[in-house]
Design a protein around this motif. Structure first.
Motif, PDB file in Angstrom:
ATOM      1  N   GLU A  58      43.312  52.087  30.690  1.00 52.51           N
ATOM      2  CA  GLU A  58      44.252  53.026  30.088  1.00 52.51           C
ATOM      3  C   GLU A  58      43.989  53.224  28.601  1.00 52.51           C
ATOM      4  OE1 GLU A  58      48.177  51.647  30.866  1.00 52.51           O
ATOM      5  OE2 GLU A  58      48.073  52.045  33.034  1.00 52.51           O
ATOM      6  N   HIS A  59      43.571  52.156  27.903  1.00 51.52           N
ATOM      7  CA  HIS A  59      43.412  52.221  26.451  1.00 51.52           C
ATOM      8  C   HIS A  59      41.954  52.375  26.015  1.00 51.52           C
ATOM      9  CE1 HIS A  59      47.641  51.349  25.390  1.00 51.52           C
ATOM     10  NE2 HIS A  59      47.636  50.712  26.544  1.00 51.52           N
ATOM     11  N   GLY A  60      41.035  52.377  26.963  1.00 52.93           N
ATOM     12  CA  GLY A  60      39.647  52.618  26.629  1.00 52.93           C
ATOM     13  C   GLY A  60      38.987  51.516  25.824  1.00 52.93           C
ATOM     14  N   ARG A  61      39.434  50.279  25.996  1.00 49.63           N
ATOM     15  CA  ARG A  61      38.834  49.138  25.312  1.00 49.63           C
ATOM     16  C   ARG A  61      39.055  47.893  26.164  1.00 49.63           C
ATOM     17  NH1 ARG A  61      43.009  46.549  22.219  1.00 49.63           N
ATOM     18  NH2 ARG A  61      44.963  47.728  22.326  1.00 49.63           N
ATOM     19  N   THR A  62      38.188  46.908  26.003  1.00 54.07           N
ATOM     20  CA  THR A  62      38.290  45.706  26.819  1.00 54.07           C
ATOM     21  C   THR A  62      39.376  44.792  26.278  1.00 54.07           C
ATOM     22  OG1 THR A  62      35.954  45.793  27.404  1.00 54.07           O
ATOM     23  CG2 THR A  62      37.074  43.673  27.671  1.00 54.07           C
ATOM     24  N   ILE A  63      40.352  44.511  27.110  1.00 52.03           N
ATOM     25  CA  ILE A  63      41.408  43.557  26.778  1.00 52.03           C
ATOM     26  C   ILE A  63      41.060  42.235  27.452  1.00 52.03           C
ATOM     27  CG2 ILE A  63      43.871  43.053  26.873  1.00 52.03           C
ATOM     28  CD1 ILE A  63      43.048  45.599  25.249  1.00 52.03           C
ATOM     29  N   ALA A  64      40.861  41.201  26.668  1.00 52.68           N
ATOM     30  CA  ALA A  64      40.500  39.901  27.222  1.00 52.68           C
ATOM     31  C   ALA A  64      41.749  39.098  27.559  1.00 52.68           C
ATOM     32  CB  ALA A  64      39.650  39.121  26.230  1.00 52.68           C
ATOM     33  N   VAL A  65      41.644  38.295  28.612  1.00 57.61           N
ATOM     34  CA  VAL A  65      42.679  37.304  28.902  1.00 57.61           C
ATOM     35  C   VAL A  65      42.248  35.985  28.262  1.00 57.61           C
ATOM     36  CG1 VAL A  65      43.584  38.370  30.989  1.00 57.61           C
ATOM     37  CG2 VAL A  65      41.632  36.816  31.155  1.00 57.61           C
ATOM     38  N   PHE A  66      43.232  35.241  27.794  1.00 62.91           N
ATOM     39  CA  PHE A  66      42.997  34.042  27.001  1.00 62.91           C
ATOM     40  C   PHE A  66      43.818  32.896  27.593  1.00 62.91           C
ATOM     41  CE2 PHE A  66      44.086  32.045  22.647  1.00 62.91           C
ATOM     42  CZ  PHE A  66      42.936  31.275  22.626  1.00 62.91           C
ATOM     43  N   PRO A  67      43.466  32.455  28.820  1.00 63.33           N
ATOM     44  CA  PRO A  67      44.288  31.454  29.499  1.00 63.33           C
ATOM     45  C   PRO A  67      44.182  30.075  28.855  1.00 63.33           C
ATOM     46  CG  PRO A  67      42.283  31.847  30.729  1.00 63.33           C
ATOM     47  CD  PRO A  67      42.304  32.868  29.623  1.00 63.33           C
ATOM     48  N   GLU A  68      45.315  29.378  28.853  1.00 62.44           N
ATOM     49  CA  GLU A  68      45.353  27.993  28.394  1.00 62.44           C
ATOM     50  C   GLU A  68      45.705  27.081  29.557  1.00 62.44           C
ATOM     51  OE1 GLU A  68      47.874  24.919  25.542  1.00 62.44           O
ATOM     52  OE2 GLU A  68      48.030  27.077  25.177  1.00 62.44           O
ATOM     53  N   THR A  69      44.939  26.025  29.732  1.00 62.35           N
ATOM     54  CA  THR A  69      45.306  25.014  30.720  1.00 62.35           C
ATOM     55  C   THR A  69      46.372  24.117  30.094  1.00 62.35           C
ATOM     56  OG1 THR A  69      43.500  23.525  30.024  1.00 62.35           O
ATOM     57  CG2 THR A  69      43.050  25.048  31.846  1.00 62.35           C
ATOM     58  N   LYS A  70      47.577  24.118  30.660  1.00 59.90           N
ATOM     59  CA  LYS A  70      48.702  23.367  30.125  1.00 59.90           C
ATOM     60  C   LYS A  70      48.816  22.012  30.839  1.00 59.90           C
ATOM     61  CE  LYS A  70      51.419  24.753  27.659  1.00 59.90           C
ATOM     62  NZ  LYS A  70      51.577  24.842  26.178  1.00 59.90           N
ATOM     63  N   HIS A  71      48.910  20.963  30.062  1.00 59.03           N
ATOM     64  CA  HIS A  71      49.095  19.606  30.605  1.00 59.03           C
ATOM     65  C   HIS A  71      48.110  19.282  31.726  1.00 59.03           C
ATOM     66  CE1 HIS A  71      52.750  19.846  28.272  1.00 59.03           C
ATOM     67  NE2 HIS A  71      53.244  20.777  29.039  1.00 59.03           N
ATOM     68  N   PRO A  72      46.819  19.525  31.523  1.00 58.09           N
ATOM     69  CA  PRO A  72      45.876  19.338  32.642  1.00 58.09           C
ATOM     70  C   PRO A  72      45.781  17.911  33.154  1.00 58.09           C
ATOM     71  CG  PRO A  72      44.714  19.832  30.595  1.00 58.09           C
ATOM     72  CD  PRO A  72      46.154  20.089  30.334  1.00 58.09           C
ATOM     73  N   THR A  73      45.882  16.921  32.279  1.00 58.69           N
ATOM     74  CA  THR A  73      45.835  15.533  32.749  1.00 58.69           C
ATOM     75  C   THR A  73      47.032  15.232  33.642  1.00 58.69           C
ATOM     76  OG1 THR A  73      44.570  14.767  30.836  1.00 58.69           O
ATOM     77  CG2 THR A  73      45.870  13.113  32.009  1.00 58.69           C
ATOM     78  N   TYR A  74      48.192  15.687  33.238  1.00 60.78           N
ATOM     79  CA  TYR A  74      49.409  15.488  34.023  1.00 60.78           C
ATOM     80  C   TYR A  74      49.270  16.119  35.400  1.00 60.78           C
ATOM     81  CZ  TYR A  74      54.197  16.529  35.582  1.00 60.78           C
ATOM     82  OH  TYR A  74      55.347  16.680  36.328  1.00 60.78           O
ATOM     83  N   PHE A  75      48.825  17.367  35.446  1.00 58.20           N
ATOM     84  CA  PHE A  75      48.723  18.037  36.744  1.00 58.20           C
ATOM     85  C   PHE A  75      47.627  17.439  37.613  1.00 58.20           C
ATOM     86  CE2 PHE A  75      50.934  21.589  34.483  1.00 58.20           C
ATOM     87  CZ  PHE A  75      52.093  21.519  35.251  1.00 58.20           C
ATOM     88  N   ARG A  76      46.577  16.950  36.996  1.00 56.58           N
ATOM     89  CA  ARG A  76      45.535  16.286  37.783  1.00 56.58           C
ATOM     90  C   ARG A  76      46.103  15.032  38.455  1.00 56.58           C
ATOM     91  NH1 ARG A  76      42.075  15.588  33.848  1.00 56.58           N
ATOM     92  NH2 ARG A  76      41.633  17.810  33.822  1.00 56.58           N
ATOM     93  N   SER A  77      47.012  14.347  37.761  1.00 60.29           N
ATOM     94  CA  SER A  77      47.606  13.138  38.332  1.00 60.29           C
ATOM     95  C   SER A  77      48.507  13.451  39.520  1.00 60.29           C
ATOM     96  CB  SER A  77      48.415  12.398  37.262  1.00 60.29           C
ATOM     97  OG  SER A  77      49.642  13.064  36.972  1.00 60.29           O
ATOM     98  N   LEU A  78      48.969  14.698  39.612  1.00 60.35           N
ATOM     99  CA  LEU A  78      49.818  15.118  40.734  1.00 60.35           C
ATOM    100  C   LEU A  78      49.021  15.688  41.905  1.00 60.35           C
ATOM    101  CD1 LEU A  78      52.742  16.987  38.884  1.00 60.35           C
ATOM    102  CD2 LEU A  78      52.605  14.568  39.541  1.00 60.35           C
ATOM    103  N   GLY A  79      47.708  15.752  41.751  1.00 62.66           N
ATOM    104  CA  GLY A  79      46.881  16.385  42.779  1.00 62.66           C
ATOM    105  C   GLY A  79      46.903  17.888  42.709  1.00 62.66           C
ATOM    106  N   LEU A  80      47.268  18.435  41.525  1.00 64.12           N
ATOM    107  CA  LEU A  80      47.312  19.888  41.318  1.00 64.12           C
ATOM    108  C   LEU A  80      46.438  20.259  40.115  1.00 64.12           C
ATOM    109  CD1 LEU A  80      51.165  20.472  41.736  1.00 64.12           C
ATOM    110  CD2 LEU A  80      49.382  21.144  43.371  1.00 64.12           C
ATOM    111  N   PRO A  81      45.145  19.923  40.151  1.00 62.20           N
ATOM    112  CA  PRO A  81      44.299  20.184  38.982  1.00 62.20           C
ATOM    113  C   PRO A  81      44.192  21.673  38.687  1.00 62.20           C
ATOM    114  CG  PRO A  81      42.949  19.653  40.894  1.00 62.20           C
ATOM    115  CD  PRO A  81      44.374  19.377  41.287  1.00 62.20           C
ATOM    116  N   LEU A  82      44.199  22.004  37.410  1.00 65.62           N
ATOM    117  CA  LEU A  82      44.161  23.405  36.992  1.00 65.62           C
ATOM    118  C   LEU A  82      42.753  23.981  37.003  1.00 65.62           C
ATOM    119  CD1 LEU A  82      46.546  23.112  33.898  1.00 65.62           C
ATOM    120  CD2 LEU A  82      47.139  23.878  36.207  1.00 65.62           C
TER     121      LEU A  82
END
Length: 351
Positions: A166-190
């Motif tokens: 729509e805007h004629g330019r590349t919009i990047a996504v900038f994802p952050e992995t939140k609390h990855p150690t915690y989620f890995r301990s739950l068996g839900l690795p990001l």
């Protein structure tokens, strides 16, 4: 605008080597000719954060990247919330059918009480609606309460691509992995789910930059050889939780010393320090010398988030001279700003 890099030397010595998963070094590409403007959780100053409306408004007002923070559902789908505890960003407390889900958990060594994404399926989360996280600060944003769903990461990728067209330019996504150690301990690795999404969508380095405060999370992404740039976020006190939990005494201050920056450059192309770590320090010059770009966070317009000499009016939520703050940091040579008000950052960038 002239670049000013003279400042006080940091006293911190470099800490021990960062933990972990082996990853190849990659050379940082040339610095952008003008600082990038990154919509922090979208345009969180104007719309409830991490909503389609917030991301859309950020892009409409000139943001180059939009930031989705990633947390998992019970059925291991990546959704977008700043925290996995969602009582402040959704209307979950108004849903009696979920009253028994309220609990207390220890997340990164801190007790947190509320409702958590990992206790809900995606279908259940989709029955909730987003609300303004700071209603006392941004009360005008509350008019949008109840209008938006909790988006999945896939939905944010789809939105970014639609907005790019729509805007004629590349919009990047900038994802952050939140609390990855915690989620890995739950068996839900990001990381595996994020890698899968990047590959499924064929996201290239102009479309996606991955960030985390935890270096081992970034090294796991690097080991997948996706060809993406990585961004090491840096706090102001203590150290990354993955290192803390492993008994590694390396602090964020250590990581911002020249030796620490050299280690970061082995797996990442960016550092993301708090803006307070930039002014009056050699961090920008040292990072550039290590081949790293610098994106400072988080820029806001309200007096309470500005230095005293830039405050205007009498109230903590009155807008101060945000333009002067952007001008200062652009002059210091930062390569990006992470902001709740991308429109103001874009205007300031024009000079």
């Amino acid at each position: 605008m002239p670049v000013r890099r003279r400042s006080l030397l940091l006293a911190a010595a470099a800490g021990p080597a960062l933990a972990a998963v082996p990853a190849p070094a990659s050379a940082a590409p040339a610095r952008p000719r003008r600082p990038l403007v990154i919509g922090h959780r979208g345009a969180a100053g104007w719309r409830p954060e991490h909503t389609a409306a917030s991301y859309t408004y950020a892009v409409q007002t000139g943001a180059d990247w939009i930031e989705p923070d990633l947390v998992p559902t019970k059925d291991h789908v990546l959704v977008v919330r700043h925290e996995n505890e969602i009582s402040g960003t959704t209307d979950v407390a108004a849903h009696p059918e979920f009253a028994d889900r309220r609990t207390t958990k220890t997340v990164d060594g801190r007790a947190v009480t509320g409702w958590f994404t990992e206790d809900f399926t995606l279908a259940e989360l989709k029955t909730l609606r987003a609300v303004e996280r700071l209603p006392q600060v941004r009360n005008r944003n509350t008019v949008f309460d109840g209008r938006e769903e909790v988006p999945t990461f896939q939905e944010v990728v789809d939105l970014a691509r639609r907005l790019s067209k729509e805007h004629g330019r590349t919009i990047a996504v900038f994802p952050e992995t939140k609390h990855p150690t915690y989620f890995r301990s739950l068996g839900l690795p990001l990381e595996p789910k994020l890698v899968e999404a990047v590959r499924r969508n064929r996201l290239g380095r102009r479309e996606c930059v991955v960030q985390s405060f935890e270096p081992t999370s970034l090294r796991r992404i690097a080991a997948a050889r996706l060809g993406l740039e990585l961004w090491q976020a840096l706090g102001t006190t203590g150290g990354p939780y993955d290192l803390v939990s492993a008994g590694d005494p390396t602090t964020y201050r250590d990581m911002m010393a020249p030796a620490g920056l050299a280690r970061i450059a082995e797996y990442a192309g960016w550092i993301g320090p708090d803006k307070s770590s930039v002014a009056g320090t050699p961090l920008v010059a040292d990072a550039h010398a290590a081949g790293l770009r610098v994106g400072a966070y988080t820029f806001r317009a309200e007096n309470q988030f500005l230095p005293a000499h830039l405050r205007r009016g009498t109230g903590p939520n009155d807008f101060g001279d945000a333009f002067a703050e952007y001008a200062l940091y652009y002059g210091l040579g930062v390569d990006a700003v992470v902001t709740d008000f991308p429109d103001l950052a874009v205007t300031a960038r024009r000079g």
